[in-house]
Design an enzyme around this catalytic site. Structure first.
Site, PDB file in Angstrom:
ATOM      1  N   SER A 182      32.191  53.899  54.443  1.00 47.19           N
ATOM      2  CA  SER A 182      31.185  53.008  55.024  1.00 47.19           C
ATOM      3  C   SER A 182      31.376  52.692  56.500  1.00 47.19           C
ATOM      4  O   SER A 182      30.486  52.096  57.113  1.00 47.19           O
ATOM      5  CB  SER A 182      31.117  51.694  54.232  1.00 47.19           C
ATOM      6  OG  SER A 182      30.345  51.865  53.070  1.00 47.19           O
ATOM      7  N   LYS A 210      28.642  53.503  59.032  1.00 46.58           N
ATOM      8  CA  LYS A 210      27.529  52.596  59.333  1.00 46.58           C
ATOM      9  C   LYS A 210      27.593  52.101  60.782  1.00 46.58           C
ATOM     10  O   LYS A 210      26.562  51.741  61.362  1.00 46.58           O
ATOM     11  CB  LYS A 210      27.541  51.396  58.387  1.00 46.58           C
ATOM     12  CG  LYS A 210      27.174  51.713  56.935  1.00 46.58           C
ATOM     13  CD  LYS A 210      27.168  50.449  56.095  1.00 46.58           C
ATOM     14  CE  LYS A 210      26.678  50.702  54.676  1.00 46.58           C
ATOM     15  NZ  LYS A 210      27.658  51.427  53.846  1.00 46.58           N
ATOM     16  N   SER A 223      27.904  45.602  54.131  1.00 46.51           N
ATOM     17  CA  SER A 223      27.988  47.034  53.835  1.00 46.51           C
ATOM     18  C   SER A 223      26.776  47.459  53.009  1.00 46.51           C
ATOM     19  O   SER A 223      26.891  48.055  51.941  1.00 46.51           O
ATOM     20  CB  SER A 223      29.285  47.376  53.093  1.00 46.51           C
ATOM     21  OG  SER A 223      29.547  48.768  53.198  1.00 46.51           O
TER      22      SER A 223
END
Length: 495
Positions: free
Chosen positions: A160, A163, A332
């Site tokens: 993640s 991102k 997230s």
């Protein structure tokens, strides 16, 4: 089975408003050690505002939830300031004379600079909990100098933390004030309404009711009877299902029209059961809202595009892109991240698909002058194991967001979870940790992959951008603890 991703937190948010960047916070031994110049104490911790500004033009202050929490824990007050102007202030000179009396406890005795960080980080990076391959980069954001690196150019699965790249590309392409529109179009004969999705995954039932009320007013003015309702998802193209597979609680099918991210349990973050027809569900909810507003629709909503000559009768705008970025990073949020990639693709003239998003995000990062050798941005969320980035790319991007040349990237920093306070770091640091509030970082978790990338304020007041990536890990909990230990070591700094 879905692979684990960043765990959510129950920490309340201040309704996705912009978080102000962290101050240089230190815990003193008594009231005298906390007494600084007026306006430079925030969260009840001593603040070296000048040194933090030297690392980049920050918005000052803190989110209300964080300020209140620390006020209770520390029994000390602090000033709260409004954000800076959109173009950001000029970097201020550092203030070593202010910081030096604070005398960070537990600091290292190694020389300042790369050699000191080597002494601190090298043994921590060798921890078995970090798996078979690990990389790290640390940059002093005030100077742009890379002060520590191991495997800086090694492509790694970022999970993640990708991102951060998705968010930066979207902000660079569209600007932090951009809003995503969802509209309702009425045919020239006033017999057909079309709900047109613009790609806003945060559209909710309240927004649909507002759209219905606006539509009803327009129809009443025209004296229209029952209408046919269609819905348009043509803004996006390509596969709707993420490569991670169907029936996955980490992400809904990607659609230009959805309500509440396709969640079926009323949640707004974390994993959740998802609908397999987000656009149809949103259209049916809109039909119900129209009925409540006095507009009859028949038959059931169907897919379709507005006919030529249709006029817009109602519009809903999402929160600014800056707020969407902050929500995506703090929680997230995979659905928002994929939407950000597609919005970037639309701006670039690419198809709003996984492939189009990959090309558009890559091109935007290249235009920012970031090191992309070995990088592959297969998706916007980091759920795809085909994603590859380097620690050098993530750290350099964070340093760029902290600098004076790209104020549009600042939400990348203000959206990062705060150690011990919020988002996916809310339960990974305790209130008594010396690093609480000094670290803001995006977490990343897939089976066998753990990562942490963000910023830390060290004992000398420097704002450091860092990226730690690990693969081949066997215990999620042990890997996260090892990453947190690395970040805490940055806050101790060197003398």
């Amino acid at each position: 089975m879905a692979e684990p991703v960043d765990r959510p937190t129950d920490e309340p948010l201040s309704r996705w408003g912009r978080w102000n960047a962290p101050k240089n916070l230190k815990r003193g031994s008594g009231p005298e050690s906390l007494r600084l110049a007026a306006g430079s104490a925030v969260l009840g911790l001593a603040v070296a505002a000048g040194a933090v500004l030297a690392a980049g033009p920050w918005d000052s202050g803190q989110r209300k939830a964080e300020r209140d929490r620390v006020a209770v824990q520390q029994r000390a007050g602090g000033a709260h300031h409004e954000g800076t102007a959109p173009d950001g202030p000029e970097p201020a000179p550092s203030a070593p004379a202010v910081l030096s009396p604070l005398g960070a406890t537990g600091g290292l005795t190694a020389p300042a600079g790369a050699s000191g960080l080597e002494a601190a980080l090298a043994p921590l990076l060798d921890a078995p909990a970090l798996g078979t391959v690990r990389s790290a980069v640390v940059i002093d954001t005030a100077t742009g100098k890379q002060v520590y690196a191991r495997g800086a150019a090694t492509p790694m699965t970022p999970a993640s933390t990708v991102k951060i790249a998705t968010a930066a590309a979207a902000l660079s392409a569209l600007g932090p004030a951009h809003r995503i529109a969802t509209t309702v179009a009425l045919s020239p004969d006033s017999r057909t309404l079309t709900l047109v999705g613009g790609g806003d995954p945060t559209l909710d039932k309240a927004a649909l009711r507002a759209l219905a009320a606006g539509t009803a007013r327009s129809l009443r003015d025209g004296g229209t009877g029952p209408v046919r309702l269609t819905y348009d998802t043509s803004r996006y193209s390509g596969p709707a299902l993420h490569p991670i597979g169907p029936d996955n609680e980490n992400i809904a099918p990607v659609s230009a029209l959805m309500a509440d991210e396709g969640r079926l349990d009323g949640s707004d973050r974390g994993t959740a059961p998802r609908t397999d027809d987000p656009a149809g569900d949103a259209a049916r909810a809109f039909a119900d809202a129209l009925g409540d507003a006095g507009v009859t629709t028949r038959p059931a909503p169907a897919r379709g595009r507005a006919p030529a000559g249709a006029r817009t009768v109602a519009t809903h705008l999402s929160k600014p892109l800056s707020a969407l970025v902050e929500r995506a990073l703090t929680n997230s949020d995979n659905d928002i991240a994929e939407a950000l990639a597609r919005q970037t693709a639309i701006k670039a003239g690419e198809p709003a698909s996984f492939a189009g998003g990959r090309r558009a995000v890559t091109a935007r990062l290249k235009a920012l002058g970031l090191p992309l050798a070995g990088a592959r941005l297969a998706d916007g969320s980091g759920l795809d194991r085909a994603d590859k980035v380097t620690a050098g790319l993530l750290a350099r991007l964070l340093a760029l967001a902290a600098g004076p040349d790209h104020p549009e990237l600042r939400p990348v920093l203000t959206g990062l979870p705060v150690a011990g306070f919020s988002g996916t770091l809310g339960d990974r640091y305790t209130a008594t940790s010396p690093a609480t509030g000094l670290i803001r970082a995006k977490t990343g978790t897939l089976t066998g992959v753990n990562s942490l990338a963000g910023t830390a304020v060290d004992a000398r007041g420097r704002l450091l951008a860092f990226a730690f990536l690990a693969s081949g890990t066997t215990s999620e909990g042990e890997a996260e603890a090892a990453l947190d230990t690395l970040a805490v070591a940055l806050t101790k700094g060197t003398r």
